[in-house]
Design a protein around this motif. Structure first.
Motif, PDB file in Angstrom:
ATOM      1  N   ALA A 153       0.831  -1.204   0.000  1.00 35.74           N
ATOM      2  CA  ALA A 153       0.000   0.000   0.000  1.00 35.74           C
ATOM      3  C   ALA A 153       0.865   1.254   0.000  1.00 35.74           C
ATOM      4  CB  ALA A 153      -0.932  -0.008   1.213  1.00 35.74           C
ATOM      5  N   MET A 154       1.949   1.239   0.774  1.00 37.16           N
ATOM      6  CA  MET A 154       2.841   2.400   0.814  1.00 37.16           C
ATOM      7  C   MET A 154       3.534   2.607  -0.533  1.00 37.16           C
ATOM      8  SD  MET A 154       5.964   3.383   3.363  1.00 37.16           S
ATOM      9  CE  MET A 154       4.991   4.178   4.617  1.00 37.16           C
ATOM     10  N   ALA A 155       3.954   1.531  -1.168  1.00 37.18           N
ATOM     11  CA  ALA A 155       4.593   1.643  -2.486  1.00 37.18           C
ATOM     12  C   ALA A 155       3.613   2.234  -3.491  1.00 37.18           C
ATOM     13  CB  ALA A 155       5.100   0.287  -2.949  1.00 37.18           C
ATOM     14  N   ARG A 156       2.380   1.781  -3.465  1.00 36.24           N
ATOM     15  CA  ARG A 156       1.370   2.295  -4.380  1.00 36.24           C
ATOM     16  C   ARG A 156       1.048   3.752  -4.058  1.00 36.24           C
ATOM     17  NH1 ARG A 156      -0.779   2.021  -9.378  1.00 36.24           N
ATOM     18  NH2 ARG A 156      -2.992   2.443  -9.320  1.00 36.24           N
ATOM     19  N   ARG A 157       0.939   4.082  -2.766  1.00 35.75           N
ATOM     20  CA  ARG A 157       0.694   5.464  -2.349  1.00 35.75           C
ATOM     21  C   ARG A 157       1.783   6.377  -2.890  1.00 35.75           C
ATOM     22  NH1 ARG A 157       2.402   7.513   3.501  1.00 35.75           N
ATOM     23  NH2 ARG A 157       4.379   7.369   2.403  1.00 35.75           N
ATOM     24  N   ASN A 158       3.033   5.958  -2.738  1.00 39.38           N
ATOM     25  CA  ASN A 158       4.155   6.783  -3.201  1.00 39.38           C
ATOM     26  C   ASN A 158       4.159   6.915  -4.719  1.00 39.38           C
ATOM     27  OD1 ASN A 158       4.832   7.144  -0.551  1.00 39.38           O
ATOM     28  ND2 ASN A 158       6.556   5.735  -0.578  1.00 39.38           N
ATOM     29  N   TRP A 159       3.721   5.875  -5.416  1.00 42.93           N
ATOM     30  CA  TRP A 159       3.604   5.959  -6.869  1.00 42.93           C
ATOM     31  C   TRP A 159       2.542   6.995  -7.255  1.00 42.93           C
ATOM     32  CZ3 TRP A 159      -0.418   5.003 -10.262  1.00 42.93           C
ATOM     33  CH2 TRP A 159      -0.078   5.020 -11.617  1.00 42.93           C
ATOM     34  N   VAL A 160       1.393   6.980  -6.554  1.00 40.47           N
ATOM     35  CA  VAL A 160       0.335   7.971  -6.817  1.00 40.47           C
ATOM     36  C   VAL A 160       0.879   9.378  -6.576  1.00 40.47           C
ATOM     37  CG1 VAL A 160      -1.910   8.862  -6.051  1.00 40.47           C
ATOM     38  CG2 VAL A 160      -1.577   6.392  -6.327  1.00 40.47           C
ATOM     39  N   LEU A 161       1.609   9.542  -5.495  1.00 40.59           N
ATOM     40  CA  LEU A 161       2.196  10.854  -5.204  1.00 40.59           C
ATOM     41  C   LEU A 161       3.164  11.290  -6.304  1.00 40.59           C
ATOM     42  CD1 LEU A 161       2.720  10.318  -1.387  1.00 40.59           C
ATOM     43  CD2 LEU A 161       1.208  12.044  -2.423  1.00 40.59           C
ATOM     44  N   SER A 162       3.938  10.354  -6.828  1.00 47.14           N
ATOM     45  CA  SER A 162       4.863  10.711  -7.910  1.00 47.14           C
ATOM     46  C   SER A 162       4.106  11.133  -9.163  1.00 47.14           C
ATOM     47  CB  SER A 162       5.830   9.556  -8.217  1.00 47.14           C
ATOM     48  OG  SER A 162       5.167   8.498  -8.870  1.00 47.14           O
ATOM     49  N   ARG A 163       2.976  10.493  -9.436  1.00 48.94           N
ATOM     50  CA  ARG A 163       2.143  10.880 -10.584  1.00 48.94           C
ATOM     51  C   ARG A 163       1.543  12.260 -10.366  1.00 48.94           C
ATOM     52  NH1 ARG A 163       0.902   6.678 -14.440  1.00 48.94           N
ATOM     53  NH2 ARG A 163      -0.276   8.380 -15.392  1.00 48.94           N
ATOM     54  N   MET A 164       1.141  12.552  -9.132  1.00 54.47           N
ATOM     55  CA  MET A 164       0.601  13.883  -8.825  1.00 54.47           C
ATOM     56  C   MET A 164       1.673  14.946  -9.006  1.00 54.47           C
ATOM     57  SD  MET A 164      -1.804  13.081  -5.526  1.00 54.47           S
ATOM     58  CE  MET A 164      -2.574  14.715  -5.480  1.00 54.47           C
ATOM     59  N   GLU A 215       4.284  14.716 -11.051  1.00 55.77           N
ATOM     60  CA  GLU A 215       4.475  14.803 -12.504  1.00 55.77           C
ATOM     61  C   GLU A 215       3.471  15.734 -13.150  1.00 55.77           C
ATOM     62  OE1 GLU A 215       4.215  11.180 -14.910  1.00 55.77           O
ATOM     63  OE2 GLU A 215       5.675  10.287 -13.526  1.00 55.77           O
ATOM     64  N   LYS A 216       2.232  15.675 -12.701  1.00 53.75           N
ATOM     65  CA  LYS A 216       1.160  16.491 -13.266  1.00 53.75           C
ATOM     66  C   LYS A 216       1.064  17.870 -12.614  1.00 53.75           C
ATOM     67  CE  LYS A 216      -2.527  15.110 -14.871  1.00 53.75           C
ATOM     68  NZ  LYS A 216      -3.157  14.931 -16.137  1.00 53.75           N
ATOM     69  N   ASN A 217       2.021  18.194 -11.744  1.00 55.25           N
ATOM     70  CA  ASN A 217       2.056  19.486 -11.048  1.00 55.25           C
ATOM     71  C   ASN A 217       0.829  19.726 -10.171  1.00 55.25           C
ATOM     72  OD1 ASN A 217       4.598  20.339 -12.119  1.00 55.25           O
ATOM     73  ND2 ASN A 217       3.545  20.743 -14.055  1.00 55.25           N
ATOM     74  N   ASN A 218       0.262  18.642  -9.622  1.00 51.29           N
ATOM     75  CA  ASN A 218      -0.841  18.769  -8.677  1.00 51.29           C
ATOM     76  C   ASN A 218      -0.337  19.044  -7.271  1.00 51.29           C
ATOM     77  OD1 ASN A 218      -2.391  16.114 -10.451  1.00 51.29           O
ATOM     78  ND2 ASN A 218      -2.980  18.250 -10.572  1.00 51.29           N
ATOM     79  N   ILE A 219       0.925  18.701  -7.030  1.00 56.00           N
ATOM     80  CA  ILE A 219       1.555  18.987  -5.745  1.00 56.00           C
ATOM     81  C   ILE A 219       2.971  19.504  -6.010  1.00 56.00           C
ATOM     82  CG2 ILE A 219       0.205  17.327  -4.385  1.00 56.00           C
ATOM     83  CD1 ILE A 219       2.541  15.345  -4.592  1.00 56.00           C
ATOM     84  N   THR A 220       3.524  20.156  -5.010  1.00 57.12           N
ATOM     85  CA  THR A 220       4.887  20.672  -5.134  1.00 57.12           C
ATOM     86  C   THR A 220       5.887  19.595  -4.719  1.00 57.12           C
ATOM     87  OG1 THR A 220       4.966  21.471  -2.861  1.00 57.12           O
ATOM     88  CG2 THR A 220       4.077  23.000  -4.533  1.00 57.12           C
ATOM     89  N   GLN A 221       7.140  19.842  -5.007  1.00 57.34           N
ATOM     90  CA  GLN A 221       8.197  18.911  -4.587  1.00 57.34           C
ATOM     91  C   GLN A 221       8.218  18.791  -3.062  1.00 57.34           C
ATOM     92  OE1 GLN A 221      10.339  17.033  -6.610  1.00 57.34           O
ATOM     93  NE2 GLN A 221      10.964  16.064  -4.704  1.00 57.34           N
ATOM     94  N   ALA A 222       8.010  19.907  -2.368  1.00 60.10           N
ATOM     95  CA  ALA A 222       8.005  19.889  -0.896  1.00 60.10           C
ATOM     96  C   ALA A 222       6.832  19.055  -0.365  1.00 60.10           C
ATOM     97  CB  ALA A 222       7.939  21.307  -0.350  1.00 60.10           C
ATOM     98  N   GLN A 223       5.644  19.207  -0.958  1.00 57.25           N
ATOM     99  CA  GLN A 223       4.486  18.415  -0.542  1.00 57.25           C
ATOM    100  C   GLN A 223       4.732  16.930  -0.806  1.00 57.25           C
ATOM    101  OE1 GLN A 223       1.698  20.656  -3.010  1.00 57.25           O
ATOM    102  NE2 GLN A 223       0.433  21.006  -1.178  1.00 57.25           N
TER     103      GLN A 223
END
Length: 189
Positions: free
Chosen positions: A158-169, A171-179
Motif C-alpha cells: 500500500a505504501m509503495a502504491r501510495r508513493n507511486w500515486v504521489l509521484s504521478r501527482m 508529474e502532473k504538477n498537482n503537488i509541489t516537490q516539498a508536498q
C-alpha cells in the motif's frame, strides 16, 4: 456521506490523485485511451509470443464505470469489446463530472468499502475533507488492487502504491516537490 456526492464537493486533491493514478488524460479523451489500448495489445502479443511478461492496463475511468455498472470482471476479449462500446455510449450520455462522480462513489476500494467516503471511514475513521495528502494518495492507489494493496492487509504494498500515486501527482504538477517529499516521508497509518 451522501451516496451520490458530486465531485465538485470532493477535495480537489482527491480528484487530482484519482485522475493522476487511474486516467491521466480523463478530461481529454472521449472514453478511450487509444494509445493505452495499442500499448496493451502490443504487450499482450509479446506475452503470447514469449510466454511471459506482465500485462498492462489500458482502461480509462469511463471504461471502469462501464465494467463496474454493466459488465462482469471476467477477462475475455468479448467483455473488453463490450466495455469499449459502453464507454463510448457513457461519454455521449454523461458529462465528465457525472462519470467521475459515479466512479468515486461506487468503486470497490477494499475492506468492504464502496466509494471514497466509505474508504475514508474504513481506513482512517475520517470524513473526506479531513484526509491528509498521504491518506488521499493511499485511497487513490486502491482501485488497481483493492484487496491486495490496502493498508490493513498489506502495508508495504500500500505504501509503495501510495508513493507511486504521489509521484504521478508531482508529474502532473498537482503537488509541489516539498508536498511530495513530506507525504512520502509520512509513515503509513
Amino acid at each position: 456521506m451522501p451516496p451520490h456526492l458530486p465531485n465538485r464537493l470532493l477535495p480537489r486533491q482527491l480528484l487530482n490523485a484519482f485522475i493522476s493514478a487511474e486516467d491521466k488524460t480523463f478530461y481529454e479523451h472521449g472514453g478511450l485511451d487509444w494509445q493505452g489500448i495499442a500499448n496493451a495489445v502490443v504487450r499482450e502479443i509479446q506475452i503470447k509470443i514469449r510466454g511471459k511478461g506482465q500485462k498492462v492496463g489500458a482502461s480509462t475511468i469511463t471504461q471502469q464505470v462501464a465494467r463496474g455498472f454493466f459488465l462482469s470482471n471476467e477477462k475475455t476479449y468479448i467483455r473488453k469489446i463490450k466495455e469499449i462500446f459502453l464507454a463510448l455510449k457513457i461519454e455521449k450520455t454523461l458529462n465528465k463530472e457525472e462519470i467521475l462522480t459515479l466512479y468515486l462513489n461506487r468503486s470497490f476500494l477494499g475492506n468492504r468499502a464502496y466509494g471514497v467516503g466509505a474508504a475514508a471511514q474504513v481506513y482512517y475513521g475520517k470524513n473526506l475533507h479531513e484526509l491528509t495528502l498521504p491518506e488521499i494518495a493511499m485511497i487513490a492507489g486502491l482501485p488497481q488492487a483493492p484487496s491486495a494493496a490496502n493498508p490493513i492487509r498489506n502495508p508495504a504494498r500500500a505504501m509503495a502504491r501510495r508513493n507511486w500515486v504521489l509521484s504521478r501527482m508531482l508529474e502532473k504538477n498537482n503537488i509541489t516537490q516539498a508536498q511530495y517529499q513530506e507525504a512520502i516521508d509520512t509513515p503509513i497509518s
